[in-house]
Design an enzyme around this catalytic site. Structure first.
Site, PDB file in Angstrom:
ATOM      1  N   HIS A   1       0.891  -1.154   0.000  1.00 22.00           N
ATOM      2  CA  HIS A   1       0.000   0.000   0.000  1.00 22.00           C
ATOM      3  C   HIS A   1       0.932   1.208   0.000  1.00 22.00           C
ATOM      4  CE1 HIS A   1      -3.211  -2.662   2.007  1.00 22.00           C
ATOM      5  NE2 HIS A   1      -3.526  -2.478   0.738  1.00 22.00           N
TER       6      HIS A   1
ATOM      7  N   ASP B   1       2.205   1.959   3.361  1.00 19.82           N
ATOM      8  CA  ASP B   1       3.127   0.980   3.962  1.00 19.82           C
ATOM      9  C   ASP B   1       4.553   1.374   3.585  1.00 19.82           C
ATOM     10  OD1 ASP B   1       1.093  -0.734   4.903  1.00 19.82           O
ATOM     11  OD2 ASP B   1       0.988  -1.763   2.966  1.00 19.82           O
TER      12      ASP B   1
END
Ligand code: 3MF
Ligand code: MG
Length: 348
Positions: free
Chosen positions: A50, A53
């Site tokens: 993501h 992340d």
């Protein structure tokens, strides 16, 4: 471990704290560095990200800060010999996307979603991949009359075109899912994802990511969804997992519910040489009962199940299969498959 040419990936969210809608976390968070150790320990090749992340807090960072942090992440991964498969903008947690992202009724929310997806593309550049995955989590309705599905389809198309224009290299894989978090999602199946891509300004850079559990939730067979996308060269990635019937999204370990359904996914992927182009991505969660130190076995099991099923697929006598099809002896074919699945194969 013989990997038969396959490369494997998963996202850091596959190692998670076990919270569900009815109860809090049951495992402490692992920091990102210790998650990276799991990739190496279990024999994975690549990371799915993501956007946040890779660059935590990116909404509050400048373009330069985002670039620098993504570069540092890339550096760390290179040291470990890991590559990045894709980046996906997390368009479902921010207050701006409560009523949808690209299809929100609020123009400023639609603008936020587009800018956020562009930042994810910038991050993907620094991480060395040109693949952007769009799980269109909140593009749909809880209340049908609250949105216009006809207009929403055009809003999605406009957003895709804007992203394809923003970066002439980016490839976009739509990850369809029929429901959850929405009651009804606008892009529920692989067919919808492929169709939308074909309407964009550059269909050659559009494709799909097939997730097993999402197909099952749509009442479809994951192997047929894979085949449909692959037959048009549109399968850019997969999220293999399993799902026990039509209920909440379970993300069970691959093959843990229905081994034959898993076998058929591997059969289609392997027969059509998926290993030569794509990575085997997993989207699996350890069940909530698992204590932290062993809450990575769902990843190990999924990877090993995949490889064992490759062995089963390749061990099947294709001449015998052809003969049974020619004789229309499908019950014997059924037995041939079941017998193959029940035979003990060498462990990878
Ligand atoms: C939701 C999902 C997501 C997506 C991921 C990447 C948490 O059902 O499957 O995983 O796969 O966000 O797009
Ligand atoms: Mg997924």
């Amino acid at each position: 471990m013989e990997k038969y040419g396959y490369r494997f990936s998963f996202g850091p969210w596959n190692i998670h704290e076990g919270a569900d809608s009815f109860g809090p976390s049951v495992r402490p968070s692992r920091d990102f560095e210790s998650k990276l150790a799991v990739f190496k320990e279990l024999g994975f090749d690549a990371v799915q990200f993501h956007d946040d992340d890779a660059v935590p807090g990116l909404d509050d960072l400048s373009a330069t800060q985002i670039r620098e942090r993504a570069q540092a992440m890339h550096q760390r991964l290179s040291e470990l010999g890991l590559v990045v498969e894709f980046v996906a903008p997390r368009l479902w947690e921010h207050p701006m996307t409560i009523d949808g992202a690209f299809t929100s009724n609020d123009a400023s929310a639609r603008e936020y979603a587009l800018e956020r997806a562009k930042k994810a593309i910038d991050i993907s550049h620094e991480l060395g991949t040109n693949l952007l995955v769009l799980w269109l989590a909140r593009e749909g309705t809880y209340l049908r009359e609250a949105k216009d599905a006809y207009q929403a389809t055009h809003q999605l198309l406009e957003a895709l075109n804007a992203l394809l224009e923003y970066d002439p290299q980016v490839r976009i894989a739509i990850e369809p899912k029929p429901n959850e978090p929405m009651d009804l999602a606008y892009i529920p199946t692989i067919g919808h994802g492929v169709a939308l891509g074909l309407q964009t300004i550059d269909p050659s850079r559009m494709g799909v990511l097939m997730e097993s559990a999402h197909a099952i939730l749509a009442g479809l067979d994951p192997s047929d969804e894979i085949a449909f996308a692959m037959s048009f060269g549109k399968l850019l990635s997969v999220h293999l997992n399993d799902q026990n019937g039509l209920k909440y999204d379970q993300d069970r370990a691959f093959g843990s519910v229905d081994l034959r359904r898993a076998f058929n996914q591997v059969r289609v992927l392997d027969t059509h040489l998926y290993w030569s182009a794509g990575m085997v991505g997993l989207d699996v969660k350890a069940i909530r009962t698992q204590p932290a130190p062993i809450a990575i076995k769902h990843l190990r099991n999924s990877l090993h199940t995949f490889l064992r099923l490759v062995e089963v697929v390749r061990s099947i006598d294709q001449q015998a299969v052809k003969a049974l099809i020619a004789q229309r002896d499908y019950e014997e074919l059924d037995w041939l498959i079941l017998d193959s699945l029940m035979r003990r194969q060498g462990s990878p």
